[in-house]
Design a protein around this motif. Structure first.
Motif, PDB file in Angstrom:
ATOM      1  N   LEU A  75       0.829  -1.210   0.000  1.00 12.19           N
ATOM      2  CA  LEU A  75       0.000   0.000   0.000  1.00 12.19           C
ATOM      3  C   LEU A  75       0.864   1.261   0.000  1.00 12.19           C
ATOM      4  O   LEU A  75       0.602   2.207  -0.743  1.00 12.19           O
ATOM      5  N   VAL A  76       1.903   1.255   0.833  1.00 13.05           N
ATOM      6  CA  VAL A  76       2.799   2.412   0.890  1.00 13.05           C
ATOM      7  C   VAL A  76       3.527   2.582  -0.437  1.00 13.05           C
ATOM      8  O   VAL A  76       3.711   3.705  -0.930  1.00 13.05           O
ATOM      9  N   ALA A  77       3.933   1.473  -1.033  1.00 14.80           N
ATOM     10  CA  ALA A  77       4.617   1.524  -2.323  1.00 14.80           C
ATOM     11  C   ALA A  77       3.709   2.126  -3.398  1.00 14.80           C
ATOM     12  O   ALA A  77       4.153   2.907  -4.245  1.00 14.80           O
ATOM     13  N   ALA A  81       4.362   5.473  -5.520  1.00 14.06           N
ATOM     14  CA  ALA A  81       4.328   5.466  -6.984  1.00 14.06           C
ATOM     15  C   ALA A  81       3.399   6.550  -7.533  1.00 14.06           C
ATOM     16  O   ALA A  81       3.623   7.076  -8.624  1.00 14.06           O
ATOM     17  N   GLU A  82       2.380   6.903  -6.744  1.00 14.71           N
ATOM     18  CA  GLU A  82       1.436   7.931  -7.186  1.00 14.71           C
ATOM     19  C   GLU A  82       1.780   9.314  -6.626  1.00 14.71           C
ATOM     20  O   GLU A  82       1.009  10.263  -6.777  1.00 14.71           O
ATOM     21  N   GLY A  83       2.935   9.423  -5.939  1.00 21.34           N
ATOM     22  CA  GLY A  83       3.392  10.715  -5.453  1.00 21.34           C
ATOM     23  C   GLY A  83       2.652  11.254  -4.244  1.00 21.34           C
ATOM     24  O   GLY A  83       2.620  12.463  -4.013  1.00 21.34           O
ATOM     25  N   LEU A  84       2.069  10.363  -3.443  1.00 18.99           N
ATOM     26  CA  LEU A  84       1.336  10.794  -2.247  1.00 18.99           C
ATOM     27  C   LEU A  84       2.252  10.733  -1.027  1.00 18.99           C
ATOM     28  O   LEU A  84       2.650   9.645  -0.600  1.00 18.99           O
ATOM     29  N   ASP A  85       2.580  11.885  -0.466  1.00 17.23           N
ATOM     30  CA  ASP A  85       3.419  11.912   0.738  1.00 17.23           C
ATOM     31  C   ASP A  85       2.610  11.557   1.978  1.00 17.23           C
ATOM     32  O   ASP A  85       3.072  10.823   2.853  1.00 17.23           O
ATOM     33  N   THR A  86       1.411  12.116   2.067  1.00 17.90           N
ATOM     34  CA  THR A  86       0.517  11.817   3.189  1.00 17.90           C
ATOM     35  C   THR A  86      -0.834  11.401   2.620  1.00 17.90           C
ATOM     36  O   THR A  86      -1.183  11.735   1.481  1.00 17.90           O
ATOM     37  N   PHE A  87      -1.599  10.702   3.434  1.00 15.21           N
ATOM     38  CA  PHE A  87      -2.863  10.154   2.947  1.00 15.21           C
ATOM     39  C   PHE A  87      -3.705   9.680   4.118  1.00 15.21           C
ATOM     40  O   PHE A  87      -3.193   9.348   5.185  1.00 15.21           O
ATOM     41  N   ALA A  88      -5.003   9.671   3.905  1.00 11.70           N
ATOM     42  CA  ALA A  88      -5.916   8.958   4.786  1.00 11.70           C
ATOM     43  C   ALA A  88      -5.951   7.499   4.339  1.00 11.70           C
ATOM     44  O   ALA A  88      -5.605   7.187   3.198  1.00 11.70           O
ATOM     45  N   ARG A 109       2.936   9.689   7.919  1.00  9.85           N
ATOM     46  CA  ARG A 109       2.329   9.751   6.588  1.00  9.85           C
ATOM     47  C   ARG A 109       0.805   9.633   6.595  1.00  9.85           C
ATOM     48  O   ARG A 109       0.152  10.012   5.630  1.00  9.85           O
ATOM     49  N   VAL A 110       0.265   9.091   7.687  1.00 14.70           N
ATOM     50  CA  VAL A 110      -1.178   8.854   7.744  1.00 14.70           C
ATOM     51  C   VAL A 110      -1.881  10.034   8.409  1.00 14.70           C
ATOM     52  O   VAL A 110      -1.583  10.374   9.556  1.00 14.70           O
TER      53      VAL A 110
END
Length: 264
Positions: A75-77, A81-88, A109-110
């Motif tokens: 999931l982190v990979a 790959a999609e350039g998301l530094d932080t995410f829900a 990151r979360v």
């Protein structure tokens, strides 16, 4: 992204634009199966990245037992790959403990968690249900398994709204649709245990309790919520499949929470 990146080995779905939102699906499901009915709504305000576990979607079946940390790594990979530094992270059913472990390992990151119809560990009842599911799948009794899944996944009102003939037809259709990795994923349901991670989860968390769920009991879901320091609880009157029984209500709970948590 160079080809040497250890990741992004799993098939992924990417939709929308905006703040990052990772999706972790349930056992015997997949991103399309579990999130498809609300994907357009989620993608309207987020860059949604969903990863199919081994043996689901277009991801090849695993050659060894599944490991929750390996799922987290994938999931982190995908986020990388999609350039998301932080995410829900939204975790449904088995995706719940995956999301929790991800937040425990990558707290920086979360931004927030949404945990629906899920658990931190399988209690005796859930373990028994998963054991029967596993045995029926691995022994090739997929028609019986489909009937069992309908019994264990639908709320009583939803199941009783169908005639016996409709239930039979639904089971016949479902019997041909189980992902090849169903057995591996259900096996992980019985083994995964993230209770040790819960006290350290500090991000805003929404626990969506499916109050008519025969598979993951509301009691087990509320135990998870009670052990999370920053959790709020929302209830939805469905069985184990909110995306099938009340998709718009489920979407609104997720969307409203993510909007609120971004303001803090």
């Amino acid at each position: 992204m160079t080809m040497s990146t250890p990741a992004a080995a799993f098939a992924r779905t990417v939709r929308g634009a905006g703040p990052g939102l990772l999706l972790a699906h349930g056992a015997g499901g997949g991103i399309e199966a579990n999130y498809g009915p609300i994907m357009d709504g989620l993608a309207a305000g987020h860059t949604v990245v969903g990863v199919d576990y081994p043996g689901a979607g277009a991801t090849p079946k695993a050659q060894r037992p599944l490991d929750v940390d390996e799922l987290v790594d994938e999931l982190v990979a995908a986020a990388d790959a999609e350039g998301l530094d932080t995410f829900a992270v939204s975790g449904y059913s088995l995706g719940g403990p995956v999301a929790i472990r991800l937040a425990a390992r990558h707290p920086e990151r979360v931004s927030s968690l949404v945990l629906s119809a899920t658990f931190a560990h399988a209690d005796t009842r859930t373990s028994l249900a998963a054991s029967i599911w596993h045995q029926l799948f691995e022994s090739g009794q997929h028609a019986v398994l489909a009937q069992y899944v309908n019994l264990m996944a639908l709320s009583e009102p939803a199941l009783n709204s169908l005639t016996p003939a409709q239930v039979h037809a639904a089971a016949e259709q479902l019997a041909t649709a189980f992902p090849v990795g169903t057995g591996d994923q259900v096996d992980l349901v019985r083994r995964v245990d993230v209770r040790g991670d819960l006290a350290g989860i500090a991000v805003p968390t929404l626990v969506v309790v499916t109050t008519a769920d025969p598979l993951i009991s509301p009691t087990l879901q509320r135990e998870l919520a009670a052990a999370l320091p920053a959790a709020e609880v929302a209830e939805i009157q469905t069985g184990h499949l909110p995306f099938a029984e009340r998709p718009q209500e489920w979407l609104k709970l997720i969307d409203d929470f993510l909007a609120r948590s971004r303001k803090h």
